[in-house]
Design an enzyme around this catalytic site. Structure first.
Site, PDB file in Angstrom:
ATOM      1  N   GLY A  16       0.789  -1.231   0.000  1.00 19.51           N
ATOM      2  CA  GLY A  16       0.000   0.000   0.000  1.00 19.51           C
ATOM      3  C   GLY A  16       0.815   1.271   0.000  1.00 19.51           C
ATOM      4  CG  ASP A  71       1.636   2.819  -7.129  1.00 14.66           C
ATOM      5  OD1 ASP A  71       0.542   2.625  -6.561  1.00 14.66           O
ATOM      6  OD2 ASP A  71       2.614   2.074  -6.974  1.00 14.66           O
ATOM      7  CD  GLU A 141       4.903   3.780  -4.464  1.00 13.96           C
ATOM      8  OE1 GLU A 141       4.635   2.563  -4.435  1.00 13.96           O
ATOM      9  OE2 GLU A 141       4.151   4.639  -4.973  1.00 13.96           O
ATOM     10  CE  LYS A 187       4.404 -13.152  16.645  1.00 12.99           C
ATOM     11  NZ  LYS A 187       4.602 -13.488  18.077  1.00 12.99           N
ATOM     12  CD  GLN A 192      11.075  -6.318  16.185  1.00 13.56           C
ATOM     13  OE1 GLN A 192      12.137  -6.826  16.525  1.00 13.56           O
ATOM     14  NE2 GLN A 192       9.942  -6.581  16.802  1.00 13.56           N
ATOM     15  CB  CYS A 381      -9.838   1.962 -25.977  1.00 14.62           C
ATOM     16  SG  CYS A 381      -8.305   1.918 -26.947  1.00 14.62           S
ATOM     17  CG  PHE A 382     -10.280  -3.683 -28.658  1.00 14.55           C
ATOM     18  CD1 PHE A 382     -10.345  -3.494 -30.031  1.00 14.55           C
ATOM     19  CD2 PHE A 382     -10.056  -4.967 -28.190  1.00 14.55           C
ATOM     20  CE1 PHE A 382     -10.207  -4.557 -30.911  1.00 14.55           C
ATOM     21  CE2 PHE A 382      -9.914  -6.038 -29.055  1.00 14.55           C
ATOM     22  CZ  PHE A 382      -9.993  -5.837 -30.422  1.00 14.55           C
ATOM     23  N   GLY A 383     -13.332  -1.273 -26.973  1.00  8.12           N
ATOM     24  CA  GLY A 383     -14.772  -1.442 -26.790  1.00  8.12           C
ATOM     25  C   GLY A 383     -15.570  -0.639 -27.792  1.00  8.12           C
ATOM     26  CD  GLN A 385     -10.180   0.141 -32.124  1.00 11.73           C
ATOM     27  OE1 GLN A 385      -9.835  -1.040 -32.167  1.00 11.73           O
ATOM     28  NE2 GLN A 385      -9.303   1.131 -32.008  1.00 11.73           N
ATOM     29  CG  HIS A 506      -8.115   4.841 -22.422  1.00  6.79           C
ATOM     30  ND1 HIS A 506      -8.292   3.572 -21.898  1.00  6.79           N
ATOM     31  CD2 HIS A 506      -7.580   4.667 -23.657  1.00  6.79           C
ATOM     32  CE1 HIS A 506      -7.875   2.680 -22.776  1.00  6.79           C
ATOM     33  NE2 HIS A 506      -7.437   3.319 -23.848  1.00  6.79           N
ATOM     34  CD  GLU A 508     -10.123   4.591 -18.857  1.00  6.82           C
ATOM     35  OE1 GLU A 508      -9.326   3.781 -19.361  1.00  6.82           O
ATOM     36  OE2 GLU A 508     -11.042   5.129 -19.502  1.00  6.82           O
TER      37      GLU A 508
END
Length: 529
Positions: A16, A71, A141, A187, A192, A381-383, A385, A506, A508
């Site tokens: 994470g 990321d 990171e 634990k 450590q 995208c490919f969706g 097409q 895209h 998103e």
């Protein structure tokens, strides 16, 4: 003077760190500081563009066309920044640059070595990323786990940075604290040992963030402090929560920003998190449910479509609805007619991006089902097409229509290679990538979604709608509602349908928790109506 926060990981990967970096970045930016985040990946690939999603998760594309680690998507969504190719540093890129400089004689006859040449290159790339944004705080990171052989040059580089930037740099170590259910114990021994490994390298963490199922109790913190030389107040818990977007809030409850300001000598400022808190509350308290099918070829690893999943969540929070995601492996739809029944009870269907022939016919079946049953549909995208291939086969009557990506000898090449791609041999970094201008047609669904004559969305593709078939598609009722500056088909839609939209882009990638993608927002609004 830029301040640096270096985030390392211990015990195991995927602990994470990316979410921690993004969360800290959000808190510091909402406190009024200019923040950037950099991901260091120790693999020898130059970028993430040629990696299998099952191995690495999705490829996140930046505005400037870089194919990067997922990321960077976390960084953009949480911090609200636009990253560039300089925000992702890979070992492949570092070694490529060092070897190129050696061949060009830039090292003036020196023996080229890991120290100082590779470490200097790493530090130079970090500085370039910081200088590009004029960041006051840069969070870096280091990918992988402490002890990985490939990560050693990067840890050495940041160790040197601490020597050079003593008052301006701090280390945060993120590691797993396992909970043993049998004994009811947390634990700490693996954590450590990971800190001991860091200290052998010459790095002393200033703060530890323990990833665990439960919050750490005070005794556990004192135990960790004793063996790691980190003050108990600087040992924080990143415990299990319902939503990833709660992580900044649980860290701030532990006063993480005050501790960072104190360590780096920064003026303390209060982070403004009211809008973020409202967003989280909306996600946790929806007014109704909406069921969305996601049809793709990499659905067994949900991180393959991480940005799409998050874009749905952003839109859902805005609408106060709970999205139930039904993951459908497209190749399963090809095995039996009964498989299509998975789509009967959904409120919307998204056909996901993805390259290659596997699962294509299953995607086409899903598109046909959405079109014929008036189910809200979004093709990315490919969706997009394949939505055109489906329309050509079943509406235009061109039964053998296909994309040349799947069948180079198809009788009706409705989707074909971009002209500027036909002579390209190299695979990596050669697609049509990054933010591209899309001109929208007035009076269309796309125009109403964006409410603008033109937009910029990010792209990642080699194939396009064959211009020879555009007139025929329009003659049979398909609307070309968005085109590029040079006339490539960018967005298609259908009349007399609740919502049927395909986009070559895209959308998103640009969706954010507090400003959802207009495409996903409108799709989900119709699907949940």
């Amino acid at each position: 003077m830029t301040k640096y926060i270096i985030v390392t990981g211990g015990v195991l990967s995927s602990v994470g760190k990316g979410t921690i970096v993004a969360s800290i970045g959000f808190l510091l930016k909402s406190s009024g500081y200019n923040v950037t985040a950099i991901k260091v990946d120790p693999y020898l690939n130059v970028d993430a563009g040629t990696m299998n999603p099952y191995m690495h998760g999705e490829v996140f594309v930046t505005d400037d066309g870089a194919e990067t680690d997922l990321d960077l998507g976390h960084y953009e969504r949480f911090i609200g920044i636009n990253t560039t190719r300089y925000n992702n540093i890979t070992a492949g890129r570092v070694y490529f640059e060092v070897i190129r400089k050696e061949r060009e004689g830039k090292y003036l006859g020196q023996t080229v070595q890991i120290i100082p040449h590779v470490t200097d290159e790493i530090k130079g790339l970090v500085k370039k990323a910081v200088d590009d944004t004029n960041a006051e705080i840069a969070i870096i990171e280091i990918g992988g786990t402490v002890g990985d052989i490939e990560g050693l040059p990067f840890l050495e580089a940041v160790r040197q940075m601490k020597l050079e930037e003593e008052e301006n740099l701090m280390f945060i170590h993120v590691a797993l604290v396992e909970y043993l259910r049998v004994t009811g114990e947390l634990k700490t021994k693996p954590l450590q040992h990971s800190v001991q490994e860091l200290r052998r390298i010459g790095i002393q963490p200033d703060m530890i963030i323990a990833r665990s199922i439960l919050p750490l109790d005070e005794e556990t913190k004192k135990k960790i402090a004793l063996f790691t030389n980190v003050k108990p107040d600087y040992i924080l818990s990143n415990y299990d929560v319902e939503l990833t977007y709660e992580v900044p809030l649980i860290l701030e409850k532990q006063n993480i920003t005050k501790k960072i300001f104190n360590k780096l000598g920064l003026e303390p400022k209060e982070p403004k998190v009211a809008e973020w808190l409202e967003f989280v509350e909306n996600m946790k308290n929806p007014s109704k449910e909406v069921k969305i099918a996601l049809v793709g070829k990499y659905t067994k690893l949900k991180d393959s479509y991480l940005s799409i999943k998050e874009a749905i969540y952003h839109a859902a929070a805005k609408l106060r609805v709970k999205p139930t995601l039904v993951w459908v492996e497209s190749s399963d739809l090809e095995k039996s007619e009964d498989e299509i029944n998975k789509l009967k009870d959904v409120n919307g269907i998204i056909v996901l991006p993805g390259f290659g022939a596997r699962g294509v016919e299953g995607k086409i079946q899903a598109i046909k089902f959405a079109r014929e049953n008036n189910i809200p549909f979004l093709g990315i995208c490919f969706g997009m097409q394949l939505a055109i291939v489906e329309y050509a086969r079943n509406v235009l009557g061109l039964k053998e229509a296909n994309t040349t990506e799947v069948n180079p000898n198809t009788k009706y090449p409705i989707i074909t290679l971009l002209d500027n791609q036909k002579k390209i041999v190299q695979v990596g970094g050669t697609m049509r990538l990054g933010a591209q201008k899309i001109i929208l047609k007035e009076g269309t669904l796309a125009y109403s979604i964006y409410n603008s004559p033109h937009i910029y969305e990010r792209h990642r593709h080699r194939y396009e709608v064959n211009p020879e078939y555009v007139d025929l598609l329009q003659k049979y009722g398909m609307i070309i509602s968005g085109v590029s500056e040079n006339g490539l088909v960018e967005i298609i839609e259908l009349k007399n349908h609740k919502f049927f939209l395909g986009t070559q882009a895209h959308p998103e990638y640009k969706s954010r928790p507090l400003s959802p993608s207009p495409v996903f927002l409108n799709f989900l609004s119709v699907a949940s109506a």
